[in-house]
Design a protein around this motif. Structure first.
Motif, PDB file in Angstrom:
ATOM      1  N   VAL A 110       0.824  -1.287   0.043  1.00 41.93           N
ATOM      2  CA  VAL A 110       0.001  -0.062   0.044  1.00 41.93           C
ATOM      3  C   VAL A 110       0.887   1.271  -0.103  1.00 41.93           C
ATOM      4  CG1 VAL A 110      -2.076   1.267   1.170  1.00 41.93           C
ATOM      5  CG2 VAL A 110      -1.843  -1.373   1.235  1.00 41.93           C
ATOM      6  N   PHE A 111       1.917   1.246   0.744  1.00 37.28           N
ATOM      7  CA  PHE A 111       2.817   2.398   0.909  1.00 37.28           C
ATOM      8  C   PHE A 111       4.276   1.640   1.290  1.00 37.28           C
ATOM      9  CE2 PHE A 111       4.940   4.951   4.428  1.00 37.28           C
ATOM     10  CZ  PHE A 111       5.199   6.078   3.784  1.00 37.28           C
ATOM     11  N   PHE A 112       5.253   2.316   1.214  1.00 38.19           N
ATOM     12  CA  PHE A 112       6.585   1.978   1.468  1.00 38.19           C
ATOM     13  C   PHE A 112       7.470   3.286   1.120  1.00 38.19           C
ATOM     14  CE2 PHE A 112      10.876   0.702   1.444  1.00 38.19           C
ATOM     15  CZ  PHE A 112      10.736  -0.050   2.765  1.00 38.19           C
ATOM     16  N   SER A 113       8.190   3.829   2.016  1.00 43.97           N
ATOM     17  CA  SER A 113       9.215   4.824   2.396  1.00 43.97           C
ATOM     18  C   SER A 113      10.452   4.406   2.711  1.00 43.97           C
ATOM     19  CB  SER A 113       8.657   5.958   2.803  1.00 43.97           C
ATOM     20  OG  SER A 113       9.730   7.035   3.086  1.00 43.97           O
ATOM     21  N   ALA A 114      11.576   4.150   1.801  1.00 47.33           N
ATOM     22  CA  ALA A 114      12.842   3.824   2.355  1.00 47.33           C
ATOM     23  C   ALA A 114      13.322   4.989   3.213  1.00 47.33           C
ATOM     24  CB  ALA A 114      13.753   3.548   1.148  1.00 47.33           C
ATOM     25  N   ALA A 115      13.129   6.246   2.908  1.00 46.90           N
ATOM     26  CA  ALA A 115      13.395   7.220   3.800  1.00 46.90           C
ATOM     27  C   ALA A 115      13.131   7.327   5.308  1.00 46.90           C
ATOM     28  CB  ALA A 115      13.156   8.612   3.067  1.00 46.90           C
ATOM     29  N   LYS A 116      11.703   6.866   5.166  1.00 42.13           N
ATOM     30  CA  LYS A 116      11.243   6.594   6.621  1.00 42.13           C
ATOM     31  C   LYS A 116      11.596   5.231   7.331  1.00 42.13           C
ATOM     32  CE  LYS A 116       7.480   9.857   6.134  1.00 42.13           C
ATOM     33  NZ  LYS A 116       5.934  10.076   6.203  1.00 42.13           N
ATOM     34  N   GLY A 117      11.695   4.365   6.351  1.00 44.08           N
ATOM     35  CA  GLY A 117      12.257   2.976   6.881  1.00 44.08           C
ATOM     36  C   GLY A 117      11.031   1.956   7.157  1.00 44.08           C
ATOM     37  N   TYR A 118       9.910   2.371   6.666  1.00 47.30           N
ATOM     38  CA  TYR A 118       8.600   1.474   6.962  1.00 47.30           C
ATOM     39  C   TYR A 118       7.575   1.508   5.877  1.00 47.30           C
ATOM     40  CZ  TYR A 118       6.091   5.569   8.631  1.00 47.30           C
ATOM     41  OH  TYR A 118       5.389   6.348   9.053  1.00 47.30           O
ATOM     42  N   GLY A 119       6.861   0.490   5.927  1.00 49.00           N
ATOM     43  CA  GLY A 119       5.603   0.667   4.874  1.00 49.00           C
ATOM     44  C   GLY A 119       4.545  -0.368   5.575  1.00 49.00           C
ATOM     45  N   PHE A 120       3.472  -0.357   4.657  1.00 48.27           N
ATOM     46  CA  PHE A 120       2.264  -1.427   4.893  1.00 48.27           C
ATOM     47  C   PHE A 120       2.025  -2.123   3.742  1.00 48.27           C
ATOM     48  CE2 PHE A 120       2.143   2.320   7.807  1.00 48.27           C
ATOM     49  CZ  PHE A 120       2.000   1.693   8.785  1.00 48.27           C
ATOM     50  N   ILE A 121       1.648  -3.342   4.098  1.00 44.65           N
ATOM     51  CA  ILE A 121       1.191  -4.423   2.973  1.00 44.65           C
ATOM     52  C   ILE A 121      -0.402  -4.695   3.467  1.00 44.65           C
ATOM     53  CG2 ILE A 121       1.256  -6.618   2.262  1.00 44.65           C
ATOM     54  CD1 ILE A 121       4.335  -6.497   2.929  1.00 44.65           C
ATOM     55  N   LYS A 122      -1.053  -4.637   2.541  1.00 42.81           N
ATOM     56  CA  LYS A 122      -2.577  -5.118   2.687  1.00 42.81           C
ATOM     57  C   LYS A 122      -2.855  -6.393   2.362  1.00 42.81           C
ATOM     58  CE  LYS A 122      -7.439  -3.600   1.946  1.00 42.81           C
ATOM     59  NZ  LYS A 122      -8.132  -2.483   1.130  1.00 42.81           N
ATOM     60  N   SER A 123      -3.302  -7.365   3.245  1.00 41.03           N
ATOM     61  CA  SER A 123      -3.521  -8.772   3.021  1.00 41.03           C
ATOM     62  C   SER A 123      -4.597  -8.894   2.176  1.00 41.03           C
ATOM     63  CB  SER A 123      -3.945  -9.367   4.164  1.00 41.03           C
ATOM     64  OG  SER A 123      -4.343 -10.802   4.191  1.00 41.03           O
ATOM     65  N   GLU A 124      -4.475  -9.964   1.053  1.00 43.84           N
ATOM     66  CA  GLU A 124      -5.542 -10.306  -0.032  1.00 43.84           C
ATOM     67  C   GLU A 124      -6.401 -11.013   0.708  1.00 43.84           C
ATOM     68  OE1 GLU A 124      -3.898 -11.500  -3.567  1.00 43.84           O
ATOM     69  OE2 GLU A 124      -3.042  -9.579  -4.086  1.00 43.84           O
ATOM     70  N   ASP A 125      -6.052 -11.946   2.037  1.00 40.87           N
ATOM     71  CA  ASP A 125      -7.016 -12.666   2.598  1.00 40.87           C
ATOM     72  C   ASP A 125      -8.108 -12.162   3.433  1.00 40.87           C
ATOM     73  OD1 ASP A 125      -5.390 -14.882   1.736  1.00 40.87           O
ATOM     74  OD2 ASP A 125      -4.234 -14.764   3.727  1.00 40.87           O
ATOM     75  N   ASP A 126      -7.647 -10.997   4.143  1.00 46.35           N
ATOM     76  CA  ASP A 126      -8.671 -10.401   5.198  1.00 46.35           C
ATOM     77  C   ASP A 126      -8.764  -8.778   4.956  1.00 46.35           C
ATOM     78  OD1 ASP A 126      -6.695  -9.712   6.524  1.00 46.35           O
ATOM     79  OD2 ASP A 126      -7.260 -10.905   8.261  1.00 46.35           O
ATOM     80  N   GLY A 127      -7.817  -8.158   4.159  1.00 42.46           N
ATOM     81  CA  GLY A 127      -7.922  -6.684   3.953  1.00 42.46           C
ATOM     82  C   GLY A 127      -7.250  -5.926   5.185  1.00 42.46           C
ATOM     83  N   SER A 128      -6.651  -6.833   5.813  1.00 39.11           N
ATOM     84  CA  SER A 128      -6.113  -6.250   7.090  1.00 39.11           C
ATOM     85  C   SER A 128      -4.522  -5.532   6.327  1.00 39.11           C
ATOM     86  CB  SER A 128      -5.804  -7.106   8.384  1.00 39.11           C
ATOM     87  OG  SER A 128      -4.899  -8.220   7.788  1.00 39.11           O
ATOM     88  N   GLU A 129      -4.089  -4.421   7.184  1.00 38.52           N
ATOM     89  CA  GLU A 129      -2.917  -3.889   6.855  1.00 38.52           C
ATOM     90  C   GLU A 129      -1.680  -4.480   7.784  1.00 38.52           C
ATOM     91  OE1 GLU A 129      -2.709   0.299   5.884  1.00 38.52           O
ATOM     92  OE2 GLU A 129      -4.256  -0.005   4.353  1.00 38.52           O
ATOM     93  N   HIS A 130      -0.639  -4.796   7.365  1.00 41.46           N
ATOM     94  CA  HIS A 130       0.506  -5.275   8.093  1.00 41.46           C
ATOM     95  C   HIS A 130       1.653  -4.328   7.872  1.00 41.46           C
ATOM     96  CE1 HIS A 130      -1.633  -8.862   7.495  1.00 41.46           C
ATOM     97  NE2 HIS A 130      -1.811  -8.573   8.931  1.00 41.46           N
ATOM     98  N   PHE A 131       2.351  -3.899   8.872  1.00 42.24           N
ATOM     99  CA  PHE A 131       3.624  -2.940   9.138  1.00 42.24           C
ATOM    100  C   PHE A 131       4.676  -3.893   8.342  1.00 42.24           C
ATOM    101  CE2 PHE A 131       7.554  -1.990  11.188  1.00 42.24           C
ATOM    102  CZ  PHE A 131       7.532  -0.432  10.969  1.00 42.24           C
ATOM    103  N   VAL A 132       5.615  -3.275   7.577  1.00 41.36           N
ATOM    104  CA  VAL A 132       6.826  -3.883   7.176  1.00 41.36           C
ATOM    105  C   VAL A 132       7.868  -2.711   7.204  1.00 41.36           C
ATOM    106  CG1 VAL A 132       6.269  -2.996   4.651  1.00 41.36           C
ATOM    107  CG2 VAL A 132       7.941  -5.007   5.249  1.00 41.36           C
ATOM    108  N   HIS A 133       9.175  -3.192   8.030  1.00 42.52           N
ATOM    109  CA  HIS A 133      10.189  -2.632   8.161  1.00 42.52           C
ATOM    110  C   HIS A 133      11.205  -2.594   7.112  1.00 42.52           C
ATOM    111  CE1 HIS A 133      13.605  -0.914  10.431  1.00 42.52           C
ATOM    112  NE2 HIS A 133      12.635  -0.126  11.190  1.00 42.52           N
ATOM    113  N   LEU A 134      11.985  -1.528   6.996  1.00 44.18           N
ATOM    114  CA  LEU A 134      12.978  -1.775   6.011  1.00 44.18           C
ATOM    115  C   LEU A 134      13.829  -2.922   6.245  1.00 44.18           C
ATOM    116  CD1 LEU A 134      14.736  -0.336   3.674  1.00 44.18           C
ATOM    117  CD2 LEU A 134      15.647   1.025   5.193  1.00 44.18           C
ATOM    118  N   THR A 135      14.331  -3.283   7.515  1.00 38.68           N
ATOM    119  CA  THR A 135      15.096  -4.382   7.738  1.00 38.68           C
ATOM    120  C   THR A 135      14.597  -5.515   7.022  1.00 38.68           C
ATOM    121  OG1 THR A 135      14.523  -4.612   9.864  1.00 38.68           O
ATOM    122  CG2 THR A 135      16.250  -3.382   9.614  1.00 38.68           C
ATOM    123  N   SER A 136      13.629  -5.919   6.891  1.00 35.69           N
ATOM    124  CA  SER A 136      12.721  -7.023   6.391  1.00 35.69           C
ATOM    125  C   SER A 136      12.703  -7.008   4.913  1.00 35.69           C
ATOM    126  CB  SER A 136      11.117  -7.213   6.737  1.00 35.69           C
ATOM    127  OG  SER A 136      11.180  -7.438   8.328  1.00 35.69           O
TER     128      SER A 136
END
Length: 69
Positions: free
Chosen positions: A7-33
Motif C-alpha cells: 500500500v505504501f513504502f518509504s525507504a527514507a522513513k524505513g517502513y511501509g504497509f502491506i494489505k492482505s489479500e485474505d482479510d484486507g488487514s494492513e501489516h507493518f513492514v520495516h526496511l530491515t525485512s
C-alpha cells in the motif's frame, strides 16, 4: 504464508504497509525485512508473499518477504 499488495513504502522513513489479500488487514513492514529479502525498496501495488511475526510487545510485522510479480 500470506499474500498481499504494498500500500505504501518509504525507504527514507524505513517502513511501509502491506494489505492482505485474505482479510484486507494492513501489516507493518520495516526496511530491515525488505533488505533481508534482498530488495532495496517496495513499490505501491507490488504483490508480495510474507510471514507475520508477533514481537514480544505484541506488535505484528511482515517478514520473509518475496515478490510475486
Amino acid at each position: 504464508m500470506s499474500i498481499g499488495r504494498v500500500v505504501f513504502f518509504s525507504a527514507a522513513k524505513g517502513y511501509g504497509f502491506i494489505k492482505s489479500e485474505d482479510d484486507g488487514s494492513e501489516h507493518f513492514v520495516h526496511l530491515t525485512s525488505v533488505k533481508a529479502a534482498g530488495l532495496s525498496v517496495l513499490r505501491s501495488g507490488q504483490q508480495v508473499s510474507y510471514q507475520l511475526l508477533v514481537a514480544r510487545n505484541g506488535k505484528v510485522s511482515a517478514v520473509d518477504l518475496a515478490l510475486l510479480d
